[in-house]
Motif scaffolding. Structure first.
Motif, mmCIF file in Angstrom:
data_model
loop_
_atom_site.group_PDB
_atom_site.id
_atom_site.type_symbol
_atom_site.label_atom_id
_atom_site.label_comp_id
_atom_site.label_asym_id
_atom_site.label_seq_id
_atom_site.Cartn_x
_atom_site.Cartn_y
_atom_site.Cartn_z
ATOM 1 N N ILE A 259 1.819 -12.692 6.942
ATOM 2 C CA ILE A 259 1.844 -11.173 6.709
ATOM 3 C C ILE A 259 0.734 -10.372 7.392
ATOM 4 N N ASN A 260 1.098 -9.395 8.243
ATOM 5 C CA ASN A 260 0.134 -8.557 8.919
ATOM 6 C C ASN A 260 0.380 -7.234 8.539
ATOM 7 N N HIS A 261 -0.844 -6.275 8.284
ATOM 8 C CA HIS A 261 -0.749 -5.051 8.136
ATOM 9 C C HIS A 261 -1.555 -4.370 9.447
ATOM 10 N N LEU A 262 -0.709 -3.728 9.890
ATOM 11 C CA LEU A 262 -0.893 -3.121 11.396
ATOM 12 C C LEU A 262 -1.137 -1.579 11.158
ATOM 13 N N GLN A 263 -2.026 -1.106 11.994
ATOM 14 C CA GLN A 263 -2.114 0.438 12.050
ATOM 15 C C GLN A 263 -1.768 0.886 13.567
ATOM 16 N N ALA A 264 -0.556 1.912 13.639
ATOM 17 C CA ALA A 264 -0.140 1.986 14.824
ATOM 18 C C ALA A 264 -1.408 2.404 15.832
ATOM 19 N N ASP A 265 -2.579 2.993 15.566
ATOM 20 C CA ASP A 265 -3.350 3.611 16.575
ATOM 21 C C ASP A 265 -4.523 2.440 16.590
ATOM 22 N N GLN A 266 -4.418 0.976 16.090
ATOM 23 C CA GLN A 266 -5.596 0.032 16.004
ATOM 24 C C GLN A 266 -5.046 -1.270 16.525
ATOM 25 N N LYS A 267 -5.844 -1.721 17.584
ATOM 26 C CA LYS A 267 -5.488 -2.940 18.261
ATOM 27 C C LYS A 267 -5.601 -4.043 17.293
ATOM 28 N N GLU A 268 -6.708 -4.186 16.407
ATOM 29 C CA GLU A 268 -6.738 -5.260 15.476
ATOM 30 C C GLU A 268 -6.028 -5.175 14.014
ATOM 31 N N PRO A 269 -5.320 -6.105 13.646
ATOM 32 C CA PRO A 269 -5.000 -5.765 12.264
ATOM 33 C C PRO A 269 -5.781 -5.306 11.136
ATOM 34 N N VAL A 270 -5.419 -4.560 10.149
ATOM 35 C CA VAL A 270 -6.286 -3.884 8.981
ATOM 36 C C VAL A 270 -6.422 -5.312 8.165
ATOM 37 N N ARG A 271 -5.465 -6.026 8.037
ATOM 38 C CA ARG A 271 -5.459 -7.166 7.198
ATOM 39 C C ARG A 271 -4.171 -8.215 7.601
ATOM 40 N N THR A 272 -4.862 -9.620 7.542
ATOM 41 C CA THR A 272 -3.731 -10.643 7.654
ATOM 42 C C THR A 272 -3.632 -11.597 6.554
ATOM 43 N N ILE A 273 -2.660 -11.832 5.924
ATOM 44 C CA ILE A 273 -2.264 -12.859 5.036
ATOM 45 C C ILE A 273 -1.976 -13.995 5.687
#
Length: 423
Positions: free
Chosen positions: A198-212
Motif C-alpha cells: 500500500i502506497n500513500h502518495l501526494q500529487a505534488d510530491q515525488k516520494e511516497p508519504v508512507r509505504t506499507i
C-alpha cells in the motif's frame, strides 16, 4: 452518424485473467435478453426487469479496462460532458478523453456512433489497471508495469500530458508487480498492487508519504477511502481489511472475510452517505453488502453474475441504487428502494433479522435510522434488477455513473452511454 444495432448471438473467449470458457447460448449470458438470475435462495430471490434506458454505443478500437466521467463543479447542476477511458491488452495502450453525444429525440433502444474520435489521447506504458480523476484537470492511472502516473488534462487545448510518474511503485524482488487499484481524496492518493503493498502518495510530491510494504501476503485488488485517514482494501483470499494511517506498523485495524471458500474479491465501493456500509464483488460473481461496525461477515450475500464481477458502484447521490458489471457481459442496475417505497432510505426504520448465507448466523439490525441496503427484505425478493445492455457483448470491465448518466467500457472495443437512467 448514429446507426441502429440489433442483438446478435456471439461466441467468444474470456479475458486473459479469467477462466477460459465460452458463452454460446442466452442462458450462458446473465444480463442478456431472456436471462435468468442465479440467487442463493437463503438470501434473496430478486427479479430482473427489461432494458429501460436508451444506450448509445461507440467503437473505440481498444479493449477498455477503465472509464470515468470528468467531474463537474460541486456547486454546478451541470451534467458531465466528458469522460476518460483507459485501455488494456494492446501493443500500445492509451488514455483517451471523449465528449458525449446528444441523442435527444432518437427513439430506439440501442445506438452506435460510427467512427468516433477522442478529443485527445496519450500513450500509456502497460495496461491501464485503474483510472481516476484527481480533479477537473488531472487524471491518475495505475499501470500493469507497477507505476502510478499523473496526467494533466488540457481541455481548451485538447491535450493530455504527463505531470509525474511514480515508477515501480509496486514490485516484486526481481520484477515489477501490477498496480491494481487507486483511490483519491483531494491531493491524497492511495495505490495497492499484486505485491500486497500500500502506497500513500501526494500529487505534488515525488516520494511516497508512507509505504506499507507487507500489508498483505496476497494480491490487493481494490481500495476505497472509509474516512480521511482510513482506507479499506479487498484481496485475493476473500478478505476486507481496514487500515488507519494514523497508526504505525503494517497491521490492519480490522479484518473481515467471507466464510467457506476463499473466493477472491475484485472490487469495492463505499456508501456515499454512510461510511460503515460497503459493497463488494467477487470472482464468482457474488454481490455482498457489509456493515463494518458489526461482526466480520457480510450482512447480505447475493449470487448475482455468472462470472467475475469487475466493478461495483453506489449511485453517488441516490445510493439505494447500485450498478455492477461482469466478465459475463452483463451490466446491472440494482434498486433497493423498493423495500420501503413510501419512505426515503434515510427515514426507513425498524428491526430486521438477516440470515447470512453459509454461516447460519443471524445479524440483528436494530437501528432507528439506516439505509435500504441494510433493511432491504431480500428474502422476499424486494430487489429490482434491470439489465442495461441488450446486445451480447464481451466482458464489461468498468462503469461510472453520475445523475441519470452512466458510461461503461467493454472488451468488445466499445463504450456504452445512457443519459436517462430511471432512479
Amino acid at each position: 452518424m448514429l446507426l441502429t444495432i440489433k442483438s446478435q448471438r456471439l461466441k467468444f473467449p474470456n479475458r486473459q485473467q479469467a477462466a477460459q470458457k465460452q458463452y454460446t447460448t442466452p442462458e450462458d449470458l446473465v444480463g442478456s435478453p431472456g436471462c435468468c438470475l442465479y440467487v442463493n435462495p437463503e438470501v434473496a430471490s430478486p427479479r430482473v426487469t427489461a432494458l429501460s434506458a436508451v444506450m448509445e454505443g461507440r467503437f473505440v478500437s481498444h479493449k477498455i479496462s477503465r472509464v470515468r466521467w470528468l467531474p463537474v463543479s460541486g456547486s454546478s447542476l451541470q451534467l458531465p460532458e466528458y469522460f476518460a477511458t483507459g485501455s488494456w491488452d494492446a501493443e500500445q495502450n492509451k488514455v483517451c478523453l471523449w465528449e458525449t453525444t446528444n441523442i435527444e429525440g432518437i427513439e430506439t433502444d440501442q445506438l452506435f456512433l460510427e467512427d468516433p474520435k477522442p478529443l485527445c489521447s496519450i500513450n500509456h506504458q502497460g495496461d491501464v489497471m485503474d483510472l481516476q480523476f484527481l480533479d477537473q484537470e488531472r487524471i491518475i492511472t495505475a499501470s500493469s508495469t507497477g507505476s502510478v502516473i499523473l496526467f494533466r488534462c488540457h481541455l481548451n487545448d485538447q491535450k493530455l500530458s504527463i505531470l509525474q510518474e511514480w515508477e515501480r511503485a509496486h514490485y516484486h524482488s526481481h520484477s515489477n508487480a501490477p498496480c491494481t487499484s487507486l483511490v483519491c481524496n483531494g491531493p491524497e492518493i492511495i495505490s495497492v498492487g499484486e505485491d500486497g503493498r500500500i502506497n500513500h502518495l501526494q500529487a505534488d510530491q515525488k516520494e511516497p508519504v508512507r509505504t506499507i510494504d507487507n500489508a498483505d501476503s496476497s494480491s490487493l485488488n481494490a481500495v476505497t477511502f472509509l474516512r480521511t485517514t482510513e482506507v479499506l482494501t479487498v484481496n485475493s483470499i476473500g478478505q476486507l481489511k481496514i487500515w488507519d494511517f494514523r497508526q504505525p506498523g503494517n497491521k490492519p485495524r480490522q479484518i473481515y472475510s467471507l466464510t467457506g471458500d476463499r473466493v477472491p474479491l475484485h472490487c469495492v465501493d463505499r456508501h456515499p452517505n454512510q461510511q460503515h456500509i460497503v459493497a463488494t464483488g467477487g470472482q464468482d460473481g457474488t454481490f455482498c453488502i457489509w456493515d463494518v461496525r458489526q461482526g466480520s461477515i457480510p450482512i447480505s450475500l447475493l449470487d448475482a453474475h455468472s462470472a467475475e464481477m469487475w466493478e461495483v458502484h453506489f449511485h453517488p447521490s441516490n445510493p439505494d441504487h447500485v450498478f455492477t458489471c461482469s466478465e459475463d457481459g452483463s451490466l446491472w442496475h440494482w434498486n433497493a428502494s423498493v423495500t420501503t417505497p413510501d419512505l426515503p432510505s434515510f427515514l426507513q426504520q425498524g428491526r430486521r433479522n438477516f440470515s447470512v448465507s453459509g454461516s447460519g448466523a443471524n445479524v440483528d439490525l436494530n437501528q432507528s435510522v439506516t439505509c435500504a441496503w441494510l433493511t432491504m427484505d431480500a428474502a422476499k425478493g424486494r430487489v429490482d434488477i434491470s439489465n442495461l445492455l441488450s446486445a451480447y457483448v464481451l466482458s464489461v470491465n468498468s462503469l461510472d455513473v453520475v445523475g441519470e448518466q452512466l458510461v461503461c467500457g467493454t472488451d468488445g472495443e466499445a463504450v456504452y452511454i445512457t443519459h436517462d437512467l430511471e432512479l
